[in-house]
Structures are given as structure tokens and as C-alpha cells.
Design an enzyme around this catalytic site. Structure first.
Site, PDB file in Angstrom:
ATOM      1  CG  HIS A 139      -6.624 -13.462 -46.300  1.00 53.30           C
ATOM      2  ND1 HIS A 139      -6.420 -12.115 -46.130  1.00 53.30           N
ATOM      3  CD2 HIS A 139      -7.936 -13.605 -46.616  1.00 53.30           C
ATOM      4  CE1 HIS A 139      -7.558 -11.466 -46.343  1.00 53.30           C
ATOM      5  NE2 HIS A 139      -8.498 -12.361 -46.642  1.00 53.30           N
ATOM      6  N   GLY A 154     -11.549 -17.566 -44.312  1.00 56.22           N
ATOM      7  CA  GLY A 154     -12.686 -17.539 -45.234  1.00 56.22           C
ATOM      8  C   GLY A 154     -12.385 -16.606 -46.389  1.00 56.22           C
ATOM      9  CD  GLN A 155     -16.250 -16.636 -50.577  1.00 51.93           C
ATOM     10  OE1 GLN A 155     -16.025 -17.737 -51.052  1.00 51.93           O
ATOM     11  NE2 GLN A 155     -17.250 -15.871 -50.992  1.00 51.93           N
ATOM     12  CB  SER A 156     -11.849 -11.401 -49.981  1.00 49.91           C
ATOM     13  OG  SER A 156     -11.878 -10.013 -49.793  1.00 49.91           O
ATOM     14  N   GLY A 157     -14.500 -10.823 -47.975  1.00 52.27           N
ATOM     15  CA  GLY A 157     -15.850 -10.266 -47.938  1.00 52.27           C
ATOM     16  C   GLY A 157     -16.863 -11.101 -47.196  1.00 52.27           C
ATOM     17  CB  VAL A 158     -16.822 -14.536 -45.810  1.00 51.69           C
ATOM     18  CG1 VAL A 158     -15.767 -14.626 -44.707  1.00 51.69           C
ATOM     19  CG2 VAL A 158     -17.929 -15.567 -45.593  1.00 51.69           C
ATOM     20  N   GLY A 159     -16.980 -11.627 -44.006  1.00 53.04           N
ATOM     21  CA  GLY A 159     -17.346 -11.011 -42.726  1.00 53.04           C
ATOM     22  C   GLY A 159     -16.397 -11.315 -41.580  1.00 53.04           C
ATOM     23  CE  LYS A 160     -11.025 -13.294 -43.766  1.00 53.00           C
ATOM     24  NZ  LYS A 160     -11.759 -13.087 -45.014  1.00 53.00           N
ATOM     25  CB  SER A 161     -12.691  -7.372 -40.641  1.00 54.03           C
ATOM     26  OG  SER A 161     -11.493  -7.799 -41.272  1.00 54.03           O
ATOM     27  CG  ASP A 178      -5.841  -8.275 -44.618  1.00 52.77           C
ATOM     28  OD1 ASP A 178      -6.774  -8.789 -45.255  1.00 52.77           O
ATOM     29  OD2 ASP A 178      -4.820  -7.817 -45.152  1.00 52.77           O
ATOM     30  CD  GLU A 203      -9.649  -3.357 -45.361  1.00 51.76           C
ATOM     31  OE1 GLU A 203     -10.160  -2.996 -46.445  1.00 51.76           O
ATOM     32  OE2 GLU A 203      -8.779  -4.247 -45.279  1.00 51.76           O
ATOM     33  NE  ARG A 244     -29.565 -30.180 -38.214  1.00 50.15           N
ATOM     34  CZ  ARG A 244     -30.884 -30.242 -38.385  1.00 50.15           C
ATOM     35  NH1 ARG A 244     -31.380 -30.918 -39.407  1.00 50.15           N
ATOM     36  NH2 ARG A 244     -31.698 -29.643 -37.537  1.00 50.15           N
TER      37      ARG A 244
END
EC number: 2.7.11.-
Length: 312
Positions: A139, A154-161, A178, A203, A244
Site C-alpha cells: 500500500h 504511510g498510514q491512510s490519510g497522511v497525504g501520499k496521493s 494506492d 485518488e 537532523r
């Protein structure tokens, strides 16, 4: 999970000519190994790999034609078994009559190729190795950035797309969104592509599904790409200590391959597309032998040592 390949697939893809055994073109090929029956031409069939494609070149055919009629008939019958997926004769050489007769009884496809034996062997092997490569799915989003295949997870909704959309706008190319299908083609090479259903699609929450190729043109997409590094996006954690300097090199294992991985914290005001773009450029620099973090660390160490000497 591996692909199913039959002899007909090779006929269609490599424009090979079927000369006999049409009823056997749907036989399944179960291995990427291709056999050149040299010892078998002498009559030694104790270890004959009959489940493989058989490739007959100029040397094998010349030896075969030097046998007497009874030996040729016996060799052809032994080569054509009920599980042999096909016998390919290279260089456009004429097929001996004994192979036509053996094919009638066994149903083995007899195929001609106009190309040299070495070329046929390499092209078919590369194709079958790709088809039989170990396969998994991840994913995430796969982007080609300056020639570097970057897998964003990354987890769903983190802003990958959304980050992928910004990267496409900046001139980079989308491979998959996705769901990324990944196959391991050799010991250290992972090739990623999109499932056919969602190829070229992205998406965006609140906007829906968009076709990247339609909006941005054919130069904005790729059908597949070798994965070189992984970027993990995660919500900024105030309690977590993030790297850093870039001296700590993390990795992620996908199947048998360890890929360099960087974790990028997400919070308002951070331009993720630019950060990932720079991460890809920095990866290219490292491959060229330039490691900025190590150079800075060495420079700092020298300054500290010089300071100690001056104080003395």
C-alpha cells in the site's frame, strides 16, 4: 503469486512461427529455464528436463542430421513428450520431418524463429524470469523522480496521493497510486507497477479519482519502475527524535531486498513534494559517492580537533 504462461503467449509476443503441434500451444510453461538438448541428441536422456522449453540451434541440428534415419526418429520421439511445452528451432532452419511426425503423436508445438540461438535464448529467458519473479503488493505510491524510483508509504490519510499529485505537477512521473505491485526480478532488483484496474489513476480525497495521463500528458506516467528508495510519511510526533544530520541510514526489507528508507514527519507548512524531491536527488548523489552528512561530520570533527590543539 506468479503469472501463468503458456506457449501461445510466446508465439504472440515474439512473433514466432508455429509449424506443427497447434493443439499443444496452451501447454503451461512452469519454469524460466530453457534447455538446449545437446547430450540428448547423442541418446542420453537419463536427465532430460522434459518440462522445459527446448531450444535447438545450429550445432544441435547439425548433429541430428548426421544421424541415421532410425536414430533421428528415436531422438525426436524422446524429445517430444506429453509435458514438453515446445521445441524451438532457431536461425529459420528447416524443421526435419522426424519432428513433424513426433509432434503428431505427442502434440508438442514445433516452432521456428528467424533469430540467432543466443538472441532467442536471452529474450525468452528475460521474459520468463520476469513472469516467474516473486510477487507482492504494498500500500503506497510509486513515483519516478529524476530517474529514482521512490516508494512513498504511510498510514491512510497522511497525504501520499496529494504529495504524488504535487510531484507530477513538478514534472515527475507517476507509476502507481494506492496499490503497488512489486516483483523481484533478481537478487537486488524490485520492479513496481500499477494493477491494470487503477493504472494512471490517482485518488484525491474531496476531489475523487483523476486520470493523470489525461490531465498532464503521456510524459507524466510510467508503466513500471525499479524501486530505489522508500519514503515513509508519518504524522509529526513531538516526543520522537528525528534524524537532523542524515547520518543514520534506515532500511526496509521487501521480499529479499533491503531498500534505503527515510522517515519524513508531516505537519502543516512542510512542503513534502520538495522534501521528497531533494531526498531523491540526495540519493543520487550518494550513489555517485557524495555523502553530505558524512562530509559535514568529518568537517566538524576536524574543527573540534583543531580547537583542541589551539587550546593546548
Amino acid at each position: 503469486m506468479v503469472s501463468t504462461v503458456c506457449t501461445k503467449d510466446l508465439l504472440d509476443r515474439f512473433h514466432l512461427q508455429l509449424v506443427a503441434g497447434e493443439e499443444g500451444v496452451h501447454r503451461e510453461i512452469i519454469t524460466s529455464d530453457i534447455s538446449r538438448p545437446g547430450l540428448e541428441m547423442t541418446g542420453f536422456f537419463d536427465y532430460y528436463p522434459r518440462e522445459r522449453l527446448q531450444l535447438i540451434g545450429k550445432t544441435e541440428l547439425a548433429y541430428f542430421l548426421g544421424l541415421n534415419a532410425a536414430e533421428r526418429k528415436q531422438r525426436a520421439e524422446n524429445l517430444c513428450t506429453d509435458v514438453t511445452p515446445g521445441i524451438i528451432i532457431s536461425r529459420g532452419m528447416d524443421v526435419p520431418e522426424e519432428f513433424f511426425e513426433a509432434s503428431k503423436h505427442s502434440g508438442v508445438p514445433i516452432i521456428q524463429s528467424p533469430r540467432t540461438t543466443t538472441r532467442v535464448l536471452s529474450r525468452l529467458t528475460n521474459y520468463l524470469e520476469s513472469k516467474f519473479a516473486p510477487f507482492t503488493a504494498v500500500h503506497g505510491v510509486l513515483i519516478d523522480i529524476y530517474g529514482v524510483g521512490v516508494l512513498i508509504i504511510g498510514q491512510s490519510g497522511v497525504g501520499k496521493s496529494e504529495t504524488a499529485l504535487e510531484l507530477v505537477k513538478r514534472g515527475h512521473r507517476l507509476v502507481a497510486d494506492d496499490n503497488v505491485e512489486i516483483r523481484q526480478e533478481d537478487y537486488e532488483s524490485l520492479i513496481g507497477n500499477a494493477p491494470a484496474l487503477i493504472e494512471h489513476l490517482l485518488e484525491i480525497r474531496g476531489l475523487g479519482i483523476i486520470n493523470v495521463m489525461t490531465l498532464f500528458g503521456a510524459s507524466s506516467i510510467r508503466s513500471q519502475k525499479r524501486i530505489s528508495m522508500v519514503i515513509q510519511l508519518e504524522i509529526w510526533d513531538e516526543k520522537k527524535q528525528y534524524d537532523r544530520l542524515g547520518l543514520d541510514e534506515d532500511t526496509m526489507k521487501i521480499m529479499d531486498v533491503h531498500l534505503p528508507k527515510a522517515t519524513i514527519p508531516v505537519r502543516p507548512g512542510r512542503n513534502l513534494a520538495v522534501i521528497i524531491e531533494v531526498a531523491a536527488m540526495n540519493f543520487r548523489l550518494k550513489r555517485m559517492g557524495v555523502n553530505t552528512a558524512e562530509e559535514f561530520s568529518d568537517r566538524l570533527t576536524k574543527m573540534i580537533e583543531q580547537g583542541d590543539l589551539e587550546s593546548q
